[in-house]
Design an enzyme around this catalytic site. Structure first.
Site, PDB file in Angstrom:
ATOM      1  N   GLU A  27       0.832  -1.207   0.000  1.00  0.00           N
ATOM      2  CA  GLU A  27       0.000   0.000   0.000  1.00  0.00           C
ATOM      3  C   GLU A  27       0.863   1.253   0.000  1.00  0.00           C
ATOM      4  OE1 GLU A  27      -1.509   1.826   3.445  1.00  0.00           O
ATOM      5  OE2 GLU A  27      -1.230   0.041   4.687  1.00  0.00           O
ATOM      6  N   ALA A 143     -13.190   1.008   6.503  1.00  0.00           N
ATOM      7  CA  ALA A 143     -13.679   0.261   5.340  1.00  0.00           C
ATOM      8  C   ALA A 143     -12.771  -0.938   5.039  1.00  0.00           C
ATOM      9  CB  ALA A 143     -13.749   1.181   4.129  1.00  0.00           C
ATOM     10  N   ASP A 144     -11.594  -0.981   5.669  1.00  0.00           N
ATOM     11  CA  ASP A 144     -10.705  -2.147   5.480  1.00  0.00           C
ATOM     12  C   ASP A 144     -11.423  -3.439   5.870  1.00  0.00           C
ATOM     13  OD1 ASP A 144      -8.750  -0.290   4.864  1.00  0.00           O
ATOM     14  OD2 ASP A 144      -7.537  -0.650   6.659  1.00  0.00           O
ATOM     15  N   LYS A 161      -3.931  -2.023  14.343  1.00  0.00           N
ATOM     16  CA  LYS A 161      -3.177  -1.025  15.111  1.00  0.00           C
ATOM     17  C   LYS A 161      -3.716  -0.947  16.530  1.00  0.00           C
ATOM     18  CE  LYS A 161      -3.499   2.135  11.840  1.00  0.00           C
ATOM     19  NZ  LYS A 161      -3.480   1.482  10.550  1.00  0.00           N
TER      20      LYS A 161
HETATM   21  N1  PSU Z   1      -0.771   0.866   8.993  1.00  0.00           N
HETATM   22  C1  PSU Z   1       0.292   1.645   9.277  1.00  0.00           C
HETATM   23  N2  PSU Z   1       0.243   2.932   8.877  1.00  0.00           N
HETATM   24  C2  PSU Z   1      -0.829   3.429   8.169  1.00  0.00           C
HETATM   25  C3  PSU Z   1      -1.936   2.576   7.870  1.00  0.00           C
HETATM   26  C4  PSU Z   1      -1.847   1.311   8.316  1.00  0.00           C
HETATM   27  O1  PSU Z   1       1.261   1.213   9.877  1.00  0.00           O
HETATM   28  O2  PSU Z   1      -0.797   4.581   7.786  1.00  0.00           O
HETATM   29  C5  PSU Z   1      -3.117   3.079   7.040  1.00  0.00           C
HETATM   30  C6  PSU Z   1      -3.570   1.945   6.117  1.00  0.00           C
HETATM   31  O3  PSU Z   1      -3.570   2.439   4.818  1.00  0.00           O
HETATM   32  C7  PSU Z   1      -4.972   1.612   6.579  1.00  0.00           C
HETATM   33  C8  PSU Z   1      -5.427   2.965   7.023  1.00  0.00           C
HETATM   34  O4  PSU Z   1      -5.762   1.066   5.556  1.00  0.00           O
HETATM   35  O5  PSU Z   1      -4.286   3.456   7.738  1.00  0.00           O
HETATM   36  C9  PSU Z   1      -6.671   2.900   7.858  1.00  0.00           C
HETATM   37  O6  PSU Z   1      -7.254   4.169   7.874  1.00  0.00           O
HETATM   38  P1  PSU Z   1      -8.738   4.345   8.443  1.00  0.00           P
HETATM   39  O7  PSU Z   1      -8.620   4.006   9.898  1.00  0.00           O
HETATM   40  O8  PSU Z   1      -9.031   5.806   8.208  1.00  0.00           O
HETATM   41  O9  PSU Z   1      -9.632   3.439   7.662  1.00  0.00           O
END
Ligand code: PSU
Ligand code: MN
Length: 307
Positions: A27, A143-144, A161
């Site tokens: 990604e 949305a993941d 995370k």
């Molecule tokens: N993991 C990391 N750093 C990041 C992300 C994941 O170590 O920046 C990113 C990924 O792209 C993941 C996104 O899909 O954060 C999730 O964002 P949100 O919580 O807004 O869906």
């Protein structure tokens, strides 16, 4: 305009896909929104090198000026890592960036979509998005999770995370029928630390077993994605009590500043970097590298088993 989406690949990626050689998708949100320059560029290049060392080909995914790329040159990675005003793309706005000729980094969700389009079945990242703490009020659920349910790509991460609500994230994945497999341990890892205190739903100990599981899922039909939760190496972990204290502080700052929506995850990661004096970044890079190696080994096993 109608028809299929044109994918721009580097010769390395195009050749590997044509020949059916193992390819690992990566990604780009982690580069543009997850880490500061120049560590983000170094991480991206090191991760690509680690995948090559394991005998697979890396394909970093991004939308650049409205074109979908699967595989970026070193120069393109370097440029993206410093670019300003890059969109953070998920399923909802992936097509928007293509149609409006924008530049956007793909999150886990959008990278899975792109990987499926390109014919790549394994993807390495740091940590997936999930159910945020306080989601019962904010409704903030990445949305993941829905993408993992619908799109047949194996995502190798260090778990969700730790800034998230991990028990709720596991529940949401179970509801959506997403297999969550801890690699080599019984416990679910928690990104910066190896332990979350929660049992992982499933456990496998080697890439060949993961490939076997995947082939069986395909045979069963309608299989969607799967999440491999790979614990950060012991030498690089920040132990749970230490990291949890910082997470509490970062979360309080987010609430005080009224941070919402797409900005939440990048904000929290930035705060963690400051609170740990850069330690969180070192750990983040180490765990992404570790995930990239495992993803490559799974990709190698998958191509061998299907020959
Ligand atoms: N993991 C990391 N750093 C990041 C992300 C994941 O170590 O920046 C990113 C990924 O792209 C993941 C996104 O899909 O954060 C999730 O964002 P949100 O919580 O807004 O869906
Ligand atoms: Mn969100």
């Amino acid at each position: 305009m109608s028809g299929s989406i044109q994918i721009e690949s580097t010769p390395e990626v195009a050749d590997a896909l044509t020949a059916g050689h193992p390819v690992v998708a990566l990604e780009s949100t982690i580069i543009t929104h997850g880490m500061p320059w120049p560590g983000n560029r170094d991480m991206a290049l090191e991760v690509e090198a680690a995948i090559r060392t394991e005998g697979a080909v890396p394909a970093t995914i991004a939308v650049i000026d409205g074109r979908l790329h699967a595989g970026l040159s070193q120069a393109a990675i370097t440029e993206l890592a410093q670019a300003k005003d890059v969109m953070k793309l998920s399923r909802a706005d992936f097509a928007f960036a293509l149609a409006e000729r924008r530049t956007g980094a793909t999150t886990v969700a959008a990278t899975m979509m792109a990987a499926q389009l390109a014919g790549i079945s394994v993807f390495a990242t740091g940590g997936i998005g999930g159910v945020h703490r306080g989601a019962e009020e904010s409704f903030d659920i990445s949305a993941d999770l829905d993408e993992l349910a619908r799109t047949p790509v194996i995502v190798v991460s260090a778990g969700a995370k730790a800034i998230l609500d991990i028990p709720k994230t596991l529940e949401a994945l179970e509801t959506r029928g997403v297999p969550v497999v801890a690699f080599g341990q019984d416990e679910m890892p928690a990104f910066w630390s190896r332990n979350s205190g929660l049992a992982a739903p499933l456990r496998l100990d080697d890439p060949a077993a993961i490939a076997r599981f995947e082939h069986t899922r395909r045979a069963l039909g309608g299989h969607g994605g799967m999440l491999i939760a790979n614990p950060v190496p012991e030498a690089d972990e920040i132990e749970a009590p230490v990291i949890n204290a910082h997470i509490e502080t970062a979360l309080r700052r987010a609430i005080d500043k009224g941070i919402e929506g797409k900005a939440v995850t990048p904000f929290l990661l930035g705060e963690m970097l400051e609170l740990t004096n850069g330690e969180s970044l070192k750990t983040n890079i180490a765990l992404v590298l570790n995930n990239a190696r495992l993803a490559a080994r799974i990709a190698v096993e998958l191509t061998q088993a299907s020959d």
